[in-house]
Every structure is written in structure tokens, then in C-alpha cells.
Design an enzyme around this catalytic site. Structure first.
Site, PDB file in Angstrom:
ATOM      1  CB  CYS A  78     -47.066   3.466  42.628  1.00  0.00           C
ATOM      2  SG  CYS A  78     -47.746   3.958  40.833  1.00  0.00           S
ATOM      3  CG  HIS A  88     -49.244  -0.298  41.472  1.00  0.00           C
ATOM      4  ND1 HIS A  88     -49.221   0.922  42.033  1.00  0.00           N
ATOM      5  CD2 HIS A  88     -48.719  -1.805  42.026  1.00  0.00           C
ATOM      6  CE1 HIS A  88     -49.351   0.787  43.673  1.00  0.00           C
ATOM      7  NE2 HIS A  88     -48.492  -0.425  44.040  1.00  0.00           N
ATOM      8  CG  HIS A 106     -46.968  -1.629  46.573  1.00  0.00           C
ATOM      9  ND1 HIS A 106     -47.763  -1.883  45.876  1.00  0.00           N
ATOM     10  CD2 HIS A 106     -46.531  -2.356  47.641  1.00  0.00           C
ATOM     11  CE1 HIS A 106     -48.579  -2.922  47.044  1.00  0.00           C
ATOM     12  NE2 HIS A 106     -48.071  -3.186  47.721  1.00  0.00           N
TER      13      HIS A 106
END
Length: 127
Positions: free
Chosen positions: A18, A69, A81
């Protein structure tokens, strides 16, 4: 980069995690950002979720106390993502209950005058 594979520690089209996707995308746009999610969060100018614009970062807490994240806001409640092992770079919805309950903030990378520049920050076309 939609469809590229997830790769732990990856920051190239061969595979992304990510924060590696954010790092690579912003560097392609000529903007230096830190490599890790925690540092990207720490060094960003924090924004209200109601004021998100394409290209802004969205941070999530998945399993730890710190941000774990990050995604790039694409507009219309969607973000891009690199989800997790075995998956590919994709769009996800902020209205999805999984993400909605884990979002902890949004930010703009701390770069000189991104919002006030003549060229607005947008999601790069190569994503």
C-alpha cells in the site's frame, strides 16, 4: 497501476504494497513522500474527510495502534490501494463497512503549495 500485483515491500510496477503504491505514484508526479504508511501519515497535512480531493491520501488502522494501510482517493467515495497478499491494486469504496470502520484520517503529502499550485493534485492517469 490498477491490476498490478500486491507484493510486500514492493514499490514498482512488478508489485506494490500500500505505501509503496503511494510512494511510486507521488514520485512519478515529482513529489517526494516517505516510504512507509506510518511516516506518510505523520508527515502529511491532515485533512477533513469531507474535504477529500482526488490524489489525497486516506489512512486506515487495520490491526495495530498506528496507521497500517493507505490508499489514494480517486473521487466519488472511491480510493485506489494495494490490498493484501494474493490481490491486485484496485478500487475500493469508503462506504464499504470494512473500510468505513477502519478509516482514521486523510492527508495531503507535505509538499510546498500543493493545494495552491496552478496545477491541481489529481489521481495520476497511470494508476
Amino acid at each position: 497501476m490498477i491490476g498490478k500485483p500486491y507484493r510486500y515491500g514492493g514499490a514498482s510496477p512488478r508489485g506494490f504494497d500500500c505505501s509503496g503504491l503511494v510512494y511510486y505514484s507521488y514520485r512519478r508526479a515529482g513529489i517526494d513522500v516517505p516510504r512507509t504508511t506510518t511516516e506518510q501519515y505523520r508527515q502529511s497535512e491532515h485533512l477533513r474527510l469531507a474535504n477529500l480531493q482526488p490524489g489525497d491520501l486516506i489512512f486506515f488502522r487495520i490491526s495495530r495502534r498506528k496507521p497500517s494501510h493507505v490508499g489514494i482517493y480517486a473521487g466519488d467515495g472511491q480510493f485506489i490501494h494495494a490490498p493484501s497478499s494474493g490481490k491486485r491494486v484496485s478500487y475500493a469504496s469508503l462506504s464499504d463497512p470494512y473500510w468505513k470502520t477502519r478509516v482514521i484520517g486523510a492527508g495531503l503529502p507535505a509538499a510546498p503549495d500543493l493545494r495552491g499550485s496552478a496545477t491541481p493534485v489529481t489521481t495520476p492517469a497511470y494508476l
